[in-house]
Design an enzyme around this catalytic site. Structure first.
Site, PDB file in Angstrom:
ATOM      1  N   ASP A 187      21.472  42.261  39.323  1.00 29.52           N
ATOM      2  CA  ASP A 187      20.234  42.119  40.089  1.00 29.52           C
ATOM      3  C   ASP A 187      20.332  42.857  41.425  1.00 29.52           C
ATOM      4  O   ASP A 187      20.321  42.247  42.504  1.00 29.52           O
ATOM      5  CB  ASP A 187      19.873  40.653  40.335  1.00 29.52           C
ATOM      6  CG  ASP A 187      18.361  40.481  40.524  1.00 29.52           C
ATOM      7  OD1 ASP A 187      17.599  41.192  39.854  1.00 29.52           O
ATOM      8  OD2 ASP A 187      17.949  39.640  41.348  1.00 29.52           O
TER       9      ASP A 187
ATOM     10  N   SER B  20      23.651  42.238  43.857  1.00 37.27           N
ATOM     11  CA  SER B  20      22.615  42.376  44.874  1.00 37.27           C
ATOM     12  C   SER B  20      22.907  43.553  45.805  1.00 37.27           C
ATOM     13  O   SER B  20      22.963  44.702  45.376  1.00 37.27           O
ATOM     14  CB  SER B  20      22.468  41.065  45.645  1.00 37.27           C
ATOM     15  OG  SER B  20      21.288  41.061  46.416  1.00 37.27           O
TER      16      SER B  20
ATOM     17  N   HIS C 165      17.624  35.043  41.048  1.00 33.26           N
ATOM     18  CA  HIS C 165      18.525  36.105  41.506  1.00 33.26           C
ATOM     19  C   HIS C 165      19.919  35.933  40.916  1.00 33.26           C
ATOM     20  O   HIS C 165      20.557  36.904  40.498  1.00 33.26           O
ATOM     21  CB  HIS C 165      18.572  36.070  43.029  1.00 33.26           C
ATOM     22  CG  HIS C 165      19.137  37.304  43.664  1.00 33.26           C
ATOM     23  ND1 HIS C 165      18.922  38.569  43.193  1.00 33.26           N
ATOM     24  CD2 HIS C 165      19.920  37.456  44.777  1.00 33.26           C
ATOM     25  CE1 HIS C 165      19.530  39.458  43.976  1.00 33.26           C
ATOM     26  NE2 HIS C 165      20.156  38.797  44.933  1.00 33.26           N
TER      27      HIS C 165
END
Length: 460
Positions: free
Chosen positions: A195, A171, A266
């Site tokens: 992600d 992330s 996610h």
């Protein structure tokens, strides 16, 4: 009303409690007191005048389940030198947003998967910022990158090469990894973005987000492009799992009111990457402009872009960078199942129908004893006679027992559908079997057509 708020409004509140499958510090810990652990300091307890706290946890094959603390001083400490080996590759795991007082429970499983895949040094970056607001961290992430860059510089001076450095960022951590790569002028060996974060980054120029110039090889795995993840390709190769948005198992097995439901998509990038490292199955990506075109069977191989060898998640981890020449921001699509190890087989269905006077709909079912049926609905239109559809099935085509077609059109769509041919084949199959094709047959509204398949696998 919660779902009507903007992502930027709900993100910090949600992540304060659950982001990245974190667990609250304290209580019954599985690690012993001699093992290094993530900082459990709350943001309000960070010493006055300090905005950022960074520490490093070192995993090696000799202490894979009990990491030790690591610092630049460790490089000169005889005890630590026995653990860190500068002649081995070094993997650096960088988590993203996490609420102070929580710990990212996925880091240890990832570190252990990396060590099973290849003998290396695995360093987990544990960083806590004074603010818990995502919007602030998205502006200050470069400060984390500066800390890690200083450590990598020391590693280089003690014998490690930049080419042997592999940064793995989740992330927001993916963009931290990208800026580290920028500081080293793109000479870091490899970056894997799990992600990569989307909010506050999609509109950034390349300098301020992960991009292919940040390392000799940059890959990204996208699993939540419509909420927390970024929707644009950011690596030489960018794998979009199931289109990159809604992941199987995240919309049905969890309650929409649960926090796990919010971050399930996610987090999927992490779990798929771990499965790939474990060698559970081969997760190939197919280059294609859009997910719709991929599902419609318009992108069936990798001959044009990759000389016939499709990129595989985790493959470069085992055998080095094999993609030559490297593309720029290539989008790759693949299907997965709803749970680990996420293995699936891509089955291509091809239908040829007699021109229709009205639109229709058929449901295709692949059956295999011991596995749930795979179902796919195909819309048939008056202007088309040829249809292709890529389906995900948990077993190889040669193990499929039967195929069923049902005319499921609306009540007023009573016309008979005349199929001139039906063919099924498996993409990237190691089997040399030719596609299985069935001749003409008719299908009335509500009726079911079935065909038994006898295709023993070569290994049987």
């Amino acid at each position: 009303m919660l779902w009507m708020w903007s992502v930027h409004s709900i993100l910090p509140a949600i992540l304060m409690f659950c982001m990245y499958s974190t667990v609250r510090a304290g209580g019954n810990e599985s690690s012993t007191s001699s093992c290094a652990d993530f900082n459990s300091t709350f943001w309000k307890d960070i010493p006055h005048g300090a905005k950022l706290q960074v520490q490093y946890l070192l995993f090696t094959r000799s202490n894979a389940e009990c990491p030790s603390y690591f610092s630049t001083e460790s490089l000169s400490d005889p005890g630590q030198q026995s653990l860190f080996n500068s002649s081995l590759p070094t993997k650096v795991i960088i988590h993203g947003y996490r609420a102070p007082g929580t710990k990212p429970s996925w880091v240890s499983p990832l570190a252990q998967a990396l060590l099973r895949s290849a003998d290396s040094n695995v360093l987990a970056v544990d960083w806590v910022y004074r603010s818990f607001m995502y919007s602030v961290l998205a502006e200050e992430y470069k400060e984390v990158a500066l800390h890690v860059s200083a450590l990598i510089k020391e590693l280089k001076e003690h014998g490690s090469s930049l080419k042997s450095i592999h940064l793995i960022g989740m992330s927001l951590g993916a963009h931290v990894a990208g800026f580290i790569g920028t500081l080293f002028e793109g000479k870091v060996g490899r970056i894997t973005g799990l992600d990569p974060a989307g909010p506050s980054f999609k509109g950034h120029d390349r300098y301020n987000r992960l991009d292919p110039t940040d390392a000799l090889f940059v890959e990204a795995i996208h699993s939540d492009t419509d909420v927390f993840g970024i929707s644009i390709p950011v690596g030489h190769v960018s794998f979009f799992l199931n289109g990159g948005k809604d992941q199987p198992g995240c919309t049905h097995s969890l309650s929409p009111l649960s926090l796990g439901y919010v971050v399930c998509d996610h987090m999927r990038a992490i779990h798929v990457y771990i499965s790939a490292l474990n060698g559970s199955c081969r997760l190939w990506g197919f280059p294609c402009p859009t997910y719709k075109e991929f599902l419609n069977g318009q992108c069936l191989d990798c001959k044009k872009t990759f000389n016939g060898t499709c990129p595989e998640i985790g493959l470069q981890q085992r055998s080095g960078i094999i993609i030559d020449p490297l593309p720029q921001e290539e989008k790759l699509f693949l299907l997965t199942t709803n749970a680990a190890p996420f293995c699936t087989h891509h089955i291509l269905l091809e239908l040829q129908v007699w021109p229709l006077s009205k639109s229709a709909e058929v449901q295709v079912t692949l059956s295999h004893q011991g596995h749930p049926d795979t179902k796919e609905t195909i819309k048939l239109y008056t202007k088309n006679s040829m249809y292709k559809q890529v389906m995900a099935h948990p077993v190889s085509l040669c193990e499929v027992n039967s195929i069923h077609l049902k005319n499921t059109g609306a009540w007023y769509q009573k016309d008979e559908i005349h199929f001139m041919s039906l063919c099924i084949s498996e993409l990237l199959s190691s089997s040399k079997d030719t596609p299985l094709c069935v001749g003409s047959f008719n299908l009335m509204k509500g009726s079911l057509w079935s065909h038994e398949l006898v295709r023993p696998c070569e290994s049987q």
